[in-house]
Scaffold this motif. Structure first.
Motif, PDB file in Angstrom:
ATOM      1  N   GLY A   5       0.629  -1.019   0.059  1.00 19.16           N
ATOM      2  CA  GLY A   5       0.065  -0.003   0.299  1.00 19.16           C
ATOM      3  C   GLY A   5       0.500   1.645   0.292  1.00 19.16           C
ATOM      4  O   GLY A   5       0.852   2.056  -0.804  1.00 19.16           O
ATOM      5  N   ALA A   6       1.990   1.270   1.243  1.00 15.19           N
ATOM      6  CA  ALA A   6       2.502   1.654   1.163  1.00 15.19           C
ATOM      7  C   ALA A   6       4.102   2.411  -0.335  1.00 15.19           C
ATOM      8  O   ALA A   6       3.296   3.747  -1.215  1.00 15.19           O
ATOM      9  CB  ALA A   6       3.661   2.103   2.106  1.00 15.19           C
ATOM     10  N   LEU A   7       4.148   1.065  -0.819  1.00 16.13           N
ATOM     11  CA  LEU A   7       4.468   1.831  -2.739  1.00 16.13           C
ATOM     12  C   LEU A   7       3.628   2.119  -3.436  1.00 16.13           C
ATOM     13  O   LEU A   7       3.906   2.954  -4.508  1.00 16.13           O
ATOM     14  CB  LEU A   7       5.459   0.561  -2.635  1.00 16.13           C
ATOM     15  CG  LEU A   7       6.138   0.068  -1.823  1.00 16.13           C
ATOM     16  CD1 LEU A   7       6.592  -1.671  -2.387  1.00 16.13           C
ATOM     17  CD2 LEU A   7       7.915   0.911  -2.164  1.00 16.13           C
ATOM     18  N   SER A   9       0.683   4.420  -3.162  1.00 17.03           N
ATOM     19  CA  SER A   9       0.380   5.345  -3.057  1.00 17.03           C
ATOM     20  C   SER A   9       1.792   5.863  -2.545  1.00 17.03           C
ATOM     21  O   SER A   9       1.120   7.260  -3.743  1.00 17.03           O
ATOM     22  CB  SER A   9       0.111   5.490  -1.155  1.00 17.03           C
ATOM     23  OG  SER A   9       0.925   6.214  -0.254  1.00 17.03           O
ATOM     24  N   ALA A  10       2.511   5.863  -2.662  1.00 17.21           N
ATOM     25  CA  ALA A  10       3.913   6.623  -3.026  1.00 17.21           C
ATOM     26  C   ALA A  10       4.144   6.623  -4.550  1.00 17.21           C
ATOM     27  O   ALA A  10       4.234   8.140  -4.576  1.00 17.21           O
ATOM     28  CB  ALA A  10       5.461   6.359  -2.541  1.00 17.21           C
ATOM     29  N   SER A  11       3.517   6.113  -5.359  1.00 19.68           N
ATOM     30  CA  SER A  11       3.394   6.171  -6.281  1.00 19.68           C
ATOM     31  C   SER A  11       2.686   6.767  -7.066  1.00 19.68           C
ATOM     32  O   SER A  11       2.957   7.711  -8.874  1.00 19.68           O
ATOM     33  CB  SER A  11       3.952   4.414  -6.919  1.00 19.68           C
ATOM     34  OG  SER A  11       2.478   3.956  -6.821  1.00 19.68           O
ATOM     35  N   MET A  12       2.153   6.758  -7.215  1.00 20.11           N
ATOM     36  CA  MET A  12       0.612   7.540  -6.963  1.00 20.11           C
ATOM     37  C   MET A  12       0.472   9.232  -6.976  1.00 20.11           C
ATOM     38  O   MET A  12       0.222   9.663  -8.350  1.00 20.11           O
ATOM     39  CB  MET A  12      -0.610   6.781  -6.504  1.00 20.11           C
ATOM     40  CG  MET A  12      -1.456   6.047  -7.567  1.00 20.11           C
ATOM     41  SD  MET A  12      -2.349   5.120  -6.666  1.00 20.11           S
ATOM     42  CE  MET A  12      -2.776   5.576  -4.566  1.00 20.11           C
ATOM     43  N   THR A  13       1.210   9.500  -6.034  1.00 17.95           N
ATOM     44  CA  THR A  13       0.834  10.727  -5.930  1.00 17.95           C
ATOM     45  C   THR A  13       2.854  11.220  -5.330  1.00 17.95           C
ATOM     46  O   THR A  13       3.664  10.474  -4.732  1.00 17.95           O
ATOM     47  CB  THR A  13      -0.030  10.964  -4.270  1.00 17.95           C
ATOM     48  OG1 THR A  13       1.364  10.382  -3.415  1.00 17.95           O
ATOM     49  CG2 THR A  13      -1.319  10.707  -4.558  1.00 17.95           C
ATOM     50  N   ARG A 102       4.105   5.980   4.303  1.00 18.06           N
ATOM     51  CA  ARG A 102       3.534   6.208   2.789  1.00 18.06           C
ATOM     52  C   ARG A 102       3.940   6.801   2.034  1.00 18.06           C
ATOM     53  O   ARG A 102       4.107   7.247   0.835  1.00 18.06           O
ATOM     54  CB  ARG A 102       2.524   7.998   3.616  1.00 18.06           C
ATOM     55  CG  ARG A 102       1.662   8.031   4.635  1.00 18.06           C
ATOM     56  CD  ARG A 102       1.225   9.058   5.315  1.00 18.06           C
ATOM     57  NE  ARG A 102       0.326   9.469   3.899  1.00 18.06           N
ATOM     58  CZ  ARG A 102      -0.794   9.855   4.158  1.00 18.06           C
ATOM     59  NH1 ARG A 102      -2.118   8.609   4.110  1.00 18.06           N
ATOM     60  NH2 ARG A 102      -1.889  10.626   2.328  1.00 18.06           N
ATOM     61  N   GLY A 103       5.482   7.047   2.262  1.00 20.00           N
ATOM     62  CA  GLY A 103       6.493   7.362   1.634  1.00 20.00           C
ATOM     63  C   GLY A 103       6.934   8.923   0.873  1.00 20.00           C
ATOM     64  O   GLY A 103       7.518   9.600   0.125  1.00 20.00           O
TER      65      GLY A 103
END
Ligand SMILES: [Mg+2]
Length: 223
Positions: A5-7, A9-13, A102-103
């Motif tokens: 999930g963290a990866l 969200s980090a890639s989407m935002t 969350r990245g």
């Protein structure tokens, strides 16, 4: 949130950078110099210096010169005891762990001495920047050129942005006092933490309390 999930969200935002003040913000109602001086029985002298700098009767270089003179007997054990015994907000490590998950990035930028501020990297801050003091115990004077100011906080924030690849438009600043006002003006989101009305009026969010998780919750969703 799990690792995947963290990866995701980090890639989407775009990543964000959370910038934390130390004295009066992460430390509740006190400053690192006062906590250090307590170990030496010099709390009253340091509270008086905090009043002088708070009223802008002296600037950060003069404050550093006087505090350095006060700490002639300071040892690394005193610094460790001051750090461990200080009245930290609750949930600092948990908040920084979530930011990392969350990245995003978290950093501490403080006018207080580097040898105290830098201990916060052990709690999960990606970076911790303070006024450059000589190594403890002191055998050298403090170099005024290494002492930070409110304006220097903005410069350091810009440097951290570059290093992490984060835009200034994706920064969040947390602070309590006049030394945070320049930074609040430079970033789009700011959280006044246990601050006076003047500073609250310049921030986009305000938190009063003793748990950093609650302050972070105000801006967690962001954007
Ligand atoms: Mg402060």
């Amino acid at each position: 949130m799990g690792r995947s999930g963290a990866l995701a969200s980090a890639s989407m935002t775009r990543p964000r950078l959370h910038l934390f003040d130390l004295d009066g913000t992460l430390l509740h109602g006190t400053s690192a110099p006062v906590q250090i001086s307590r170990q030496l029985g010099l709390e009253a002298e340091t509270l008086a210096l905090d009043v002088e700098i708070g009223a802008q009767r002296i600037g950060p270089p003069e404050y550093a010169r006087r505090i350095h003179a006060l700490w002639s007997q300071l040892t690394v054990d005193h610094v460790a005891a001051a750090f461990e015994g200080a009245p930290w907000l609750l949930g600092i490590r948990e908040t920084w762990a979530e930011i990392r998950e969350r990245g995003d990035y978290c950093a501490v930028v403080s006018l207080s001495p580097s040898f105290f501020v830098e201990r916060l990297t052990a709690w999960g801050a990606h970076a911790a920047c303070g006024s450059r003091f000589p190594a403890v115990p002191f055998t050298e004077p403090v170099d005024p050129a290494g002492v930070l100011s409110a304006a220097a906080k903005v410069k350091i924030a810009n440097r951290l942005c570059e290093g992490f690849g984060v835009g200034q438009e994706d920064c969040i600043a947390y602070g309590d006092s006049l030394s945070d006002v320049d930074l609040f003006g430079a970033v789009p989101v700011s959280v006044a933490v246990n601050a006076d009305q003047y500073v609250v009026g310049l921030a986009t969010h305000s938190y009063t309390g003793r748990d950093l998780r609650e302050a972070y919750e105000l801006v967690r969703r962001g954007r």
